[in-house]
Structures are given as structure tokens and as C-alpha cells.
Motif scaffolding. Sequence first.
Motif, PDB file in Angstrom:
ATOM      1  N   ASN A 217      55.067  -5.846  37.518  1.00 15.84           N
ATOM      2  CA  ASN A 217      55.353  -7.041  38.309  1.00 15.84           C
ATOM      3  C   ASN A 217      54.787  -6.911  39.721  1.00 15.84           C
ATOM      4  N   TRP A 218      55.031  -5.753  40.343  1.00 12.62           N
ATOM      5  CA  TRP A 218      54.529  -5.489  41.691  1.00 12.62           C
ATOM      6  C   TRP A 218      54.648  -3.999  41.973  1.00 12.62           C
ATOM      7  N   PHE A 219      54.006  -3.569  43.022  1.00 14.40           N
ATOM      8  CA  PHE A 219      54.182  -2.199  43.501  1.00 14.40           C
ATOM      9  C   PHE A 219      54.037  -2.170  45.011  1.00 14.40           C
ATOM     10  N   THR A 220      54.574  -1.122  45.634  1.00 15.82           N
ATOM     11  CA  THR A 220      54.330  -0.872  47.053  1.00 15.82           C
ATOM     12  C   THR A 220      53.367   0.298  47.154  1.00 15.82           C
ATOM     13  N   ILE A 221      52.555   0.273  48.200  1.00 18.37           N
ATOM     14  CA  ILE A 221      51.489   1.266  48.325  1.00 18.37           C
ATOM     15  C   ILE A 221      51.306   1.649  49.788  1.00 18.37           C
ATOM     16  N   ALA A 222      51.179   2.940  50.044  1.00 18.12           N
ATOM     17  CA  ALA A 222      50.875   3.444  51.385  1.00 18.12           C
ATOM     18  C   ALA A 222      49.364   3.437  51.566  1.00 18.12           C
ATOM     19  N   LEU A 223      48.906   2.699  52.543  1.00 23.71           N
ATOM     20  CA  LEU A 223      47.475   2.559  52.781  1.00 23.71           C
ATOM     21  C   LEU A 223      46.957   3.649  53.712  1.00 23.71           C
ATOM     22  N   ALA A 224      45.647   3.706  53.849  1.00 27.02           N
ATOM     23  CA  ALA A 224      45.013   4.755  54.660  1.00 27.02           C
ATOM     24  C   ALA A 224      45.430   4.695  56.124  1.00 27.02           C
ATOM     25  N   ASP A 225      45.772   3.497  56.620  1.00 26.40           N
ATOM     26  CA  ASP A 225      46.154   3.368  58.028  1.00 26.40           C
ATOM     27  C   ASP A 225      47.643   3.611  58.265  1.00 26.40           C
ATOM     28  N   GLY A 226      48.369   3.994  57.215  1.00 23.92           N
ATOM     29  CA  GLY A 226      49.788   4.301  57.354  1.00 23.92           C
ATOM     30  C   GLY A 226      50.719   3.153  57.013  1.00 23.92           C
ATOM     31  N   ARG A 227      50.191   1.946  56.840  1.00 20.88           N
ATOM     32  CA  ARG A 227      51.040   0.813  56.470  1.00 20.88           C
ATOM     33  C   ARG A 227      51.510   0.941  55.024  1.00 20.88           C
ATOM     34  N   ILE A 228      52.714   0.458  54.758  1.00 24.65           N
ATOM     35  CA  ILE A 228      53.202   0.326  53.387  1.00 24.65           C
ATOM     36  C   ILE A 228      53.294  -1.157  53.080  1.00 24.65           C
ATOM     37  N   VAL A 229      52.565  -1.620  52.080  1.00 29.08           N
ATOM     38  CA  VAL A 229      52.530  -3.044  51.746  1.00 29.08           C
ATOM     39  C   VAL A 229      52.905  -3.235  50.282  1.00 29.08           C
TER      40      VAL A 229
END
Length: 447
Positions: free
Chosen positions: A135-147
Motif C-alpha cells: 500500500n505504501w512505505f516510508t523511506i530514508a532518503l540520501a539527504d536524511g529526510r524520511i518520506v
Amino acid sequence: MLFEEEVLSGWGNIPKAKCKVAYPTTGAQLSKHQFENPVIPRGLGRSYADQSTNTIGLVLKMERLNHFLSFDEEKGILVSQAGTSLEEIIEFLGPRGWFPLITPGTKFVTLGGAIANDIHGKAHHVDGSFIACVNWFTIALADGRIVKASREENSDLFYANFGGLGLLGTILTVSIQLRKISSTYFRQKAVVAKNLEEMLAAIDAADEEYTSSVAWIDSLATGKRIGRGVLTMGNLASVDELPASLKTDPLKIGKRPKLNVPVFLPESALNTFTVRILNSIINWKQKSGNGFFHYDNFFYPLDAIMNWNRGYGKRGFIQYQFVIPITEGHKNITEILKAIASSGCIPFLNVLKKFGKGQGLLSFPKEGYTFAIDFPITKNLKAFTKKLDQMVLDAGGRIYLGKDAFLDEQTFKAMYPEFEEWLAIKKKYDPTNIYTSDLSRRIGLTK
């Protein structure tokens, strides 16, 4: 995060790579951490080669992020950390009447790894690949954001992660749809095919009646018998269908494996003679596969033996898996089987399935026939896979990046023309290639 040095490899025990390894325990560690070196997340290591090794940076082992966060018992929607394995989901929710909607040939894979490789199983022609149940997931990006990413929110990031090999960020939590079940058994039927023509006809016929199907092919058959084997088909059994002996515990959960290969076997153990014997045994066992089978035997027969990959010896092995279109499938598979038989590279196991329509940019499945072949590593194998790569490419097919060991950049880009669209998404979310792996550099997805 603290790290330690470990020698890592894929499930095929190749290649051996000395890596810096960290074990995150919270998402906050990833959102706040400024990586000094390039990173790649890793699940339980069931990709076959260098998909989750990283000799120039850090490997994030996600296995400690394996907690359930919520479960909707009415809708069957699970939210869990990405290091959770399918085994853990089955063990906890199977007795409650819920089972993974999509599963490959092993339950020892994490949710994050399932997304990274967009795993598939015996029922792809009906249920699709793993993207179909997320359905969805959260992901930590290279710049440190979690979206958060879903089909509606950050949709480009959502679709690019399926088959994206962990190269867009570290997946932290996942929401998946489970399947409601009344038993953990399958009603199975086996059909013997004398040659490839009979086998493909049986596979096509099975689509109309069975949700799951897979064929074992005799890897050493030649001439008029080329492609001979046994097709096993199955449907999930309802509790009402079960014989009385199984109705007492219709939601039975499998036990931990008792068998183990404690050491690497001698390389001489696998040769043409022993493979012929093994083929005979497999043929006999598959032919007798009618009746009701527990999910462990139906989906995960090799999981019954811990460390079965050591059976190929210290040299290791590859699993070469490709998909080719149905059009001229008989002709192309025949030519590939002939090439294998005359190559001098001993194929240990051949498994044939049929795919439905695929989706995703770097996701492997697409409509056609897919073949998976185990080869022990020999001095001629890499050169031979180059020949196979070209045959697959000429047939309009591609090989599975989650199992690949030798593919070069030029051939990869010819097989996956959507790579340019994927690279544009990569540039958007990770412009400096913080997320990279040995495989991604080999095939030109990162530098």
C-alpha cells in the motif's frame, strides 16, 4: 552509527567482499546520520551475488528493524518495519488466518528486500509481483529526510523502488495487504510432460484452473526429450476440502528446519553423474506430488534445509533467471536448452514458470516464460553466460537483476530500456549517488 568489518557475499556465495557493516535499530539513526561513505541497505542476504555488497562504503543490515507496528484484523493490512521477514509474518499471522499475498521460493526475505527485488512467485500470472500487495512505505532518503511513498504520494519514488535494488534510499516501514485463508494447505496436482511442447501446453492449460504453477525441467535431457519434466499446480485449499486428518489443525505453521549443511561440500560432489541421479530423484518426487500439501512443501521446499547453498562448495554458484516473450517461446527455449546441454557447464536445477503482465521500471517480471537455472561456478561459466545473455536479448527478454552475477552495462541497458527514466528519478532523490552497490556500479546505474 558504529560499524564493523565483515566478509559478505550473496546467496550464491559469490563474490566475497570485505565490507563495513552497520546494524541500525531505529529510523532516526538513518534520518540524522550523515553518511561519510556511500551506503546500500541489506536484508537477509538472499539475493544471489553483489546486489547488497558495497566495497567502497557501508552496508546497512536491516534485520534488527523487524517489529510489527499495527495490524487491521478485519482488512488484513499489516504495517511493519522493513527488516521483518515473510517467515515472521507467517509465524505470527498464519494461525490467525492471514498469509502473504505474494511470496517467492523462500520465506527468508525481508519486506525491504522484497520491494528492492520486486519478488514474484508461482502465481505471478494471477497475483502479480510484490508491488501488487504494498500500500505504501516510508523511506530514508540520501539527504536524511524520511518520506512516505505510495501510488498517490511521491508516486515516482514508489514505483521506482520496486526492482530498484535499494538504490533510492533505505525503506523503513511498509504497509502490505495479506490474504485471508482458512487453511495453510494447497490442493496440488502433478502432470508429466514428455518434451517442451507438452510442457508449455500444460502450463497454458493450468492457467485456467490453478492459481499457482511451476515446472521442473530435466536439465540434461536432449533430442526429442528436451524440455521434459513435471508441472505441479495448486490452489489454496479451504478447510472444508481438507481430509479429516488435516482438519484438526488447518492453520498449522511449519517448524524451523532440522536439516543443515554445516560445511561446504567438496566441489567434486556435483558432476554429470550425480546430477543425473538427482534429476531422477526429483522427477520421481515431483510426479508423486498429488494431494494436499502444506505451504512449506508447496512454496518453500528448499527452506527445509538450512544453508543448502553450501552444497555447491566453496566455489559458489549462480542462478541464471531470464524471461522471454511467449511468442516463439518454444523455439527460443529449445535453443537455450540446447546451448546449455552442449556448454560443458552443468545445470543443477531448471525451473520454468509463466509470468503475467509486469509493471515497474526495473522490475524483472513481464509477460512470458521465465526460466531459472542453477550453475556451479566453473572457469567457463562467465563466458557462457555472456552467450546466454545475447540469446535472451535476441529473443526480446531480460535477466533477473536480483540474481544476476555477471551482466555488463551495455547488455543491461539493452534489456531494460526504462533505465533512463529510472535514472532521472535517482537523480531527483539521490543526485550524488549516496546509495550505491557493487552491482549498481557494474551495470552502470551508479558510478
